[in-house]
Write a protein that holds these residues in place. Structure first.
Motif: not given
Length: 222
Positions: A44, A46-47, A52, A54, A109, A111
């Protein structure tokens, strides 16, 4: 070694947001809440730090050495500024995984909401840009021309800058984009509050947030 400092009050489309920016070869922040190396990106996108990632467009994605001519080149570690990100390598081209926009975008993103963003920005070009959002609300955009007066895609050590951005409005999404190959970056740092301790050689300090519409640029060589 060469250093460049740029201070800019930058407006969003709403006219409600301003930011102060410093950039330097070899600089790095101290005091961030998050230090993200992008060495591991899970399902997805995510780190481990909760960002996140993309990708969109031609050639956008992760990259690593060796460079691919005409597409991407690794940023440079200078002054040991990879150490806070778990990169203990000697100064030179970033030997770890980094991100490239290609002819497209990399969206981060975050978060959470932040007011400080730091980035190791390689081979800075005029057509590279960072755009900051609060949700879907555009706050401001910062281009390669704002990093260095001669943003000519220098793939050497002098062409990689650590860019520190403080905003008076919190943001939770940053989009890196480029209309041509390429925009390469790594080692993003974040903080919930602006960072005033951004050590540079000579102990240069960030100025306070400027009045909207005021911009000052200063260059010096050491």
């Amino acid at each position: 070694m060469k250093y460049a400092i740029a201070f800019a009050a930058m407006l969003a489309s709403t006219g409600a947001s301003a930011a102060v920016i410093t950039s330097s070869v070899g600089g790095v922040p101290v005091g961030a809440n998050v230090y993200e190396s992008f060495d591991a990106i899970g399902p997805g996108g995510t780190t481990a730090s909760g960002i996140t990632v993309s990708f969109a467009g031609t050639g956008a994605g992760t990259a690593s050495l060796p460079n691919v001519s005409g597409q991407y080149a690794a940023p440079f570690i200078s002054g040991g500024n990879g150490a806070l990100f778990g990169n203990a390598q000697a100064d030179g081209q970033d030997a770890t995984q980094y991100l490239t926009t290609g002819i497209g975008t990399v969206t981060l993103d975050l978060g959470d909401s932040h007011q400080y963003f730091g980035i190791l920005w390689g081979s800075v070009d005029t057509y590279n840009s960072l755009t900051f959002y609060d949700g879907n609300t555009l706050l401001f955009t910062y281009s390669g021309s704002d990093v260095a007066a001669a943003a000519n895609g220098d793939q050497g050590a002098a062409g990689t800058y650590y860019v520190n951005i403080n905003s008076d409005t919190a943001f939770n999404k940053v989009v890196a984009s480029s209309s041509s190959y390429a925009f390469e970056f790594d080692n993003v740092a974040l903080a919930h509050d602006p960072i005033t301790d951004v050590p540079e050689p000579g102990m240069l300090a960030l100025f306070g947030l400027g009045a909207i519409g005021l911009a000052a640029t200063r260059r010096r060589k050491v």
